[in-house]
Design a protein around this motif. Structure first.
Motif: not given
Length: 182
Positions: A151-157, A163, A179
């Motif tokens: 979750t710090d590497q990719l945008n999982y919004a 998370n 994602v």
């Protein structure tokens, strides 16, 4: 007047011969430092006699970057013991620039943890420093696995999964999951 010139020249010759003797020892720590000290004293006294004024500093009190004394090598003015450079290199720098270069520490004398910021690296300092001593180069800084979350590497919004689930998949598989859309 003639006898004074001869005595100054004699002292200069003695200083030069001592300097050459110190250089011919190949930089052996004990022999060259003893010879360097005596040749420095002789060179200082010959320089003082040539100038006609008393010499106030000694080679030990000279700071790096001090102008070189004429006809006195940098290795005879400063203590370069432990400097990884050869005497010839140090002296040629002094001749080229007119100032003696500062004494350098050997890279093996400086620990890797003193050269790079290993904050957050999971390895102990002793392990990092021993790798540096063994290989001759400092290892790259490693981040602990908990610091590199998916979750710090990719945008999982917009991903419906929590998370914690996404990050545990990344820890278990070694790669971050794609994602998922809503």
């Amino acid at each position: 007047m003639r006898t004074r010139k001869i005595s100054v020249m004699t002292m200069a010759a003695v200083a030069l011969s001592l300097a050459l003797t110190a250089c011919s020892n190949g930089g052996a720590d004990t022999a060259s430092s003893a010879a360097g000290t005596s040749s420095t004293a002789a060179a200082s006294s010959s320089s003082a006699a040539a100038a006609g004024t008393p010499q106030s500093d000694t080679a030990e009190s000279k700071a790096s970057g001090t102008p070189t004394q004429s006809d006195v090598k940098c290795t005879d003015q400063l203590n370069y013991a432990g400097d990884p450079r050869s005497n010839a290199e140090i002296n040629s720098i002094g001749e080229d620039t007119g100032t003696c270069p500062p004494v350098q520490k050997s890279p093996s004398d400086v620990k890797c943890t003193d050269q790079l910021d290993y904050a957050g690296d999971p390895r102990p300092n002793a392990e990092i420093n021993s790798i540096g001593e063994d290989t001759g180069t400092c290892p790259p800084v490693q981040k602990s696995p908990s610091d590199v979350k998916c979750t710090d590497q990719l945008n999982y919004a917009g991903d419906p999964r929590p998370n914690a689930e996404i990050n545990s998949i990344g820890e278990d598989t070694g790669t971050c999951p794609p994602v998922e859309p809503k």
